[in-house]
Design an enzyme around this catalytic site. Structure first.
Site, mmCIF file in Angstrom:
data_model
loop_
_atom_site.group_PDB
_atom_site.id
_atom_site.type_symbol
_atom_site.label_atom_id
_atom_site.label_comp_id
_atom_site.label_asym_id
_atom_site.label_seq_id
_atom_site.Cartn_x
_atom_site.Cartn_y
_atom_site.Cartn_z
ATOM 1 N N GLU A 1 16.189 58.572 6.587
ATOM 2 C CA GLU A 1 16.603 58.276 5.432
ATOM 3 C C GLU A 1 16.651 56.773 4.938
ATOM 4 O OE1 GLU A 1 19.846 61.947 5.512
ATOM 5 O OE2 GLU A 1 20.067 60.172 6.728
ATOM 6 N N PRO A 2 15.593 56.277 4.944
ATOM 7 C CA PRO A 2 15.648 54.697 4.699
ATOM 8 C C PRO A 2 16.319 54.546 3.324
ATOM 9 C CG PRO A 2 13.282 55.587 4.369
ATOM 10 C CD PRO A 2 14.300 56.614 4.846
ATOM 11 N N CYS B 1 36.934 33.910 -9.639
ATOM 12 C CA CYS B 1 38.113 33.157 -8.948
ATOM 13 C C CYS B 1 38.255 33.472 -7.787
ATOM 14 C CB CYS B 1 39.362 33.885 -10.063
ATOM 15 S SG CYS B 1 39.127 33.179 -11.738
HETATM 16 C C1 LIG Z 1 23.853 54.587 4.276
HETATM 17 C C2 LIG Z 1 23.011 55.707 4.843
HETATM 18 C C3 LIG Z 1 21.703 55.639 4.924
HETATM 19 C C4 LIG Z 1 20.760 54.582 4.360
HETATM 20 O O1 LIG Z 1 21.080 53.221 5.083
HETATM 21 P P1 LIG Z 1 20.133 52.130 4.896
HETATM 22 O O2 LIG Z 1 20.727 51.052 5.968
HETATM 23 O O3 LIG Z 1 20.218 51.786 3.534
HETATM 24 O O4 LIG Z 1 18.926 52.433 5.398
HETATM 25 C C5 LIG Z 1 20.905 56.878 5.344
HETATM 26 N N1 LIG Z 1 21.597 57.863 5.793
HETATM 27 C C6 LIG Z 1 23.043 57.911 5.772
HETATM 28 C C7 LIG Z 1 23.546 59.227 6.274
HETATM 29 C C8 LIG Z 1 23.757 56.958 5.409
HETATM 30 O O5 LIG Z 1 25.023 57.096 5.206
#
Ligand SMILES: *Cc1c(COP(=O)(O)O)cnc(C)c1O
Length: 464
Positions: free
Chosen positions: A322-323, A393
Site C-alpha cells: 500500500e504505497p 501568523c
Molecule cells: C498511511 C498508510 C499507508 C501509506 O503510507 P505511506 O507512508 O504514504 O506509504 C498504507 N497503509 C496504511 C494502513 C496506512 O495507514
C-alpha cells in the site's frame, strides 16, 4: 554554527534547521533528480527558467496563480507502473489515498492497474465517483463509523481491514443485515516499528491501530472472525510506519505475519489466502535521503514470504502492498511567489512566500525537511544565509528551510519539490487561507484537477 565564524552574516546557502549549515551545493542552479519529479528541467539558456511536464513555471504561475501544487502526471503514472511491474500479476498494489486523492488521480490509478485504499467515507466517495471498481477498494481505519461501514458494505468494497473486536461484531451484523459475506483482513500489530532510517523489531504495542500479535489479540480476532456470520476472513494486514528507508522492518513484519498464518493453519486447519504488508516506503525530500526502489522491495518481500511459507508448509499467500507517499510524493512541487525579503543584520535573511503551513503542515507537524529552489530564473549571485517562511501568523519555521537558491527578490518564484503526499491532503484554512489548486501537467499541457478555493467557498460554509 557559531555566528562569529561568519561575522558578515549572509554568506552561506542551504540553511539547515537551527544551528546547522551545510556547504552550499557546487551548482546553485542544479536540481537533484532524486528530489524533483521526472520531467523537471531548467532551461539551458541564460534565464534558466524551470519547467515541469513541458510547462515553464512562469506560464504556470501566470495561468493558475500561486501558491499552486503542480503534479507531474507522467511521473505519477511511471511510478504506478514501477510498483505494478515490480510485484507482477501475483500481487496487488493499493495506492494509499490519504496521501493525496482526487478523481483524476483515481482514473490514472485505474488505468495503470492499481487499487485504492481509503480511510473515510469521503475518500470512498471520491474513489467510487471516479469509477474505481468497488472490488478494488480497501477500507481502513481504527474507528470507522457505523454509517461508513454500512456505506462500504453496500458499495461492495473488496476488503475491509478490521481493526478491533468491536468492529468485527459491528461488521458481521451489517453484512448479515445486507445479506452478504464481506471479505475482510485483520490488521495486526507485529511489534515492528519503522520510522525513517531505523526500525525497532520489538516495538511497544501501545498504539491505537491493529490487534497485537504477541499479546494474542490477533489470534483471538481470527478465532472470532472465523465463527461470525457475514464475514469472510481473507487474510492478515500489517503496516509498520512511514518514510522508511530500510527493508529490514518489512522483512521482520512479513516473517511474523507468515508465522501467524502458520498458527492459524495449526489451530483451525485454514490457510488464509492473502497478506497485506502495508505502505510506508520513504522518498527523497532532500539529497541526503536514499529511498529504496519498488523492485528491491518487491524482490525482498516476495522472497521472504516464499521462504517462510516453504519452511512452514504453507501455500504462499497473495501479497498486497500500500504505497502512498512513494507514488505521489515525488510527483508534485509547490510553486510559491516571493513577497517580502527581510535581511536581519548579522543573522539571516527571511524570505517570505505566499503560502506556508496551510498548504504544507509537515514542517510544523513533523519538523520535516524539504528542499527549495529559485525556479523563475537562474541564480547568479552568491548564496545567502536565509530562511524561507510562510505568511501565516506562526513563528518562522512553517515553510521549508533549506535555501540553496541564491538571492531571491520579491516577485521571484520558488518551488518546493516532493510535496505530492500529505500536503494538499492535510491542507487547512488556517488564517482563512484558501487551499491552492492542484494542476496536472503533461507533455506541454496543464489542467486544473482540483481548483483553488475561493472566498465564496469560505462564506458558503460559514452560514452565520
Ligand atoms: C498511511 C498508510 C499507508 C501509506 O503510507 P505511506 O507512508 O504514504 O506509504 C498504507 N497503509 C496504511 C494502513 C496506512 O495507514
Amino acid at each position: 554554527m557559531s555566528r562569529s565564524a561568519h561575522p558578515a552574516g549572509p554568506r552561506h546557502g542551504d540553511v539547515m534547521p537551527e544551528g546547522h549549515v551545510s556547504a552550499p551545493p557546487a551548482d546553485l542552479n542544479a536540481l537533484d533528480p532524486k528530489v524533483w519529479s521526472r520531467t523537471v528541467a531548467r532551461a539551458a539558456d541564460a534565464e534558466g527558467v524551470v519547467s515541469v511536464g513541458g510547462m515553464d513555471v512562469l506560464t504556470l504561475a501566470e495561468q493558475f496563480g500561486t501558491p499552486a501544487y503542480i503534479l507531474d502526471e507522467q511521473d505519477f503514472r511511471a511510478r504506478c507502473r514501477a510498483w505494478r511491474d515490480a510485484f507482477g500479476t501475483g500481487a496487488d498494489v493499493y495506492y494509499a489515498g490519504k496521501a493525496f486523492l482526487s478523481r483524476a488521480v483515481v482514473r490514472w490509478l485505474h488505468e495503470e492497474g492499481l487499487n485504492v485504499d481509503v480511510c473515510s467515507g469521503g475518500e470512498l466517495t471520491v474513489a467510487l465517483s471516479a469509477g474505481m471498481p468497488a472490488e478494488r477498494i480497501a477500507f481502513h481505519g481504527n474507528n470507522k463509523s457505523q454509517a461508513e461501514l454500512e456505506y462500504a458494505v453496500k458499495s461492495g468494497v473488496g476488503h475491509i481491514v478490521v481493526d478491533s473486536f468491536d468492529e468485527l461484531v459491528r461488521l458481521s451484523w451489517i453484512a448479515r443485515q445486507q445479506g452478504i459475506r464481506q471479505r475482510i483482513l485483520i490488521r495486526v500489530t507485529v511489534g515492528v516499528e519503522a520510522h525513517t532510517h531505523e526500525f525497532i523489531a520489538t516495538a511497544h504495542e501501545d498504539q491505537k491501530f491493529g490487534l497485537s500479535l504477541s499479546g494474542g489479540m490477533a489470534a483471538e480476532a481470527v478465532r472470532r472472525a472465523l465463527t461470525l456470520d457475514g464475514l469472510e476472513l481473507a487474510g492478515i494486514h500489517s503496516h509498520i510506519g512511514s518514510q522508511i528507508f530500510d527493508t529490514a522492518g518489512f522483512e521482520v513484519a512479513a516473517r511474523r505475519v507468515v508465522g501467524l498464518l502458520a498458527e492459524i493453519k495449526a489451530e483451525h486447519g485454514v490457510e488464509l489466502p492473502e497478506i497485506d504488508l502495508g505502505g510506508g516506503l520513504g522518498i527523497a525530500y532532500t539529497s541526503d535521503d536514499d529511498p529504496r526502489e519498488p523492485a528491491e522491495i518487491a524482490a525482498s518481500l516476495t522472497e521472504i514470504v516464499r521462504r517462510e511459507c516453504a519452511a512452514e508448509g504453507l501455500t504462499p499467500p497473495r501479497i498486497s502492498v500500500e504505497p502512498g507517499r512513494a507514488i505521489v510524493g515525488p510527483t508534485a512541487l509547490t510553486l510559491y511567489q516571493v513577497g517580502t525579503v527581510k535581511p536581519l543584520e548579522g543573522l539571516r535573511t527571511y524570505v517570505s512566500v505566499d503560502g506556508g503551513m496551510s498548504d504544507n503542515i509537515r514542517t510544523a507537524l513533523y519538523d520535516a525537511e524539504y528542499s527549495v529552489a529559485l525556479v523563475s530564473r537562474r541564480s547568479a549571485a552568491e548564496p545567502m544565509l536565509s530562511r524561507v517562511v510562510g505568511k501565516h501568523c506562526e513563528p518562522a519555521t512553517s515553510c521549508p528551510r533549506r535555501l540553496p537558491a541564491g538571492r531571491p527578490a520579491p516577485g521571484d518564484l520558488l518551488a518546493v519539490p516532493a510535496t505530492g503526499a500529505y500536503c494538499r491532503s492535510m491542507a487547512s484554512n488556517y488564517n482563512h487561507a484558501l487551499k491552492p489548486p492542484v494542476v496536472a501537467v503533461s507533455e506541454g499541457e496543464a489542467r486544473v484537477i482540483v481548483r483553488r478555493e475561493t472566498e465564496e467557498d469560505l462564506l458558503r460554509l460559514d452560514i452565520g
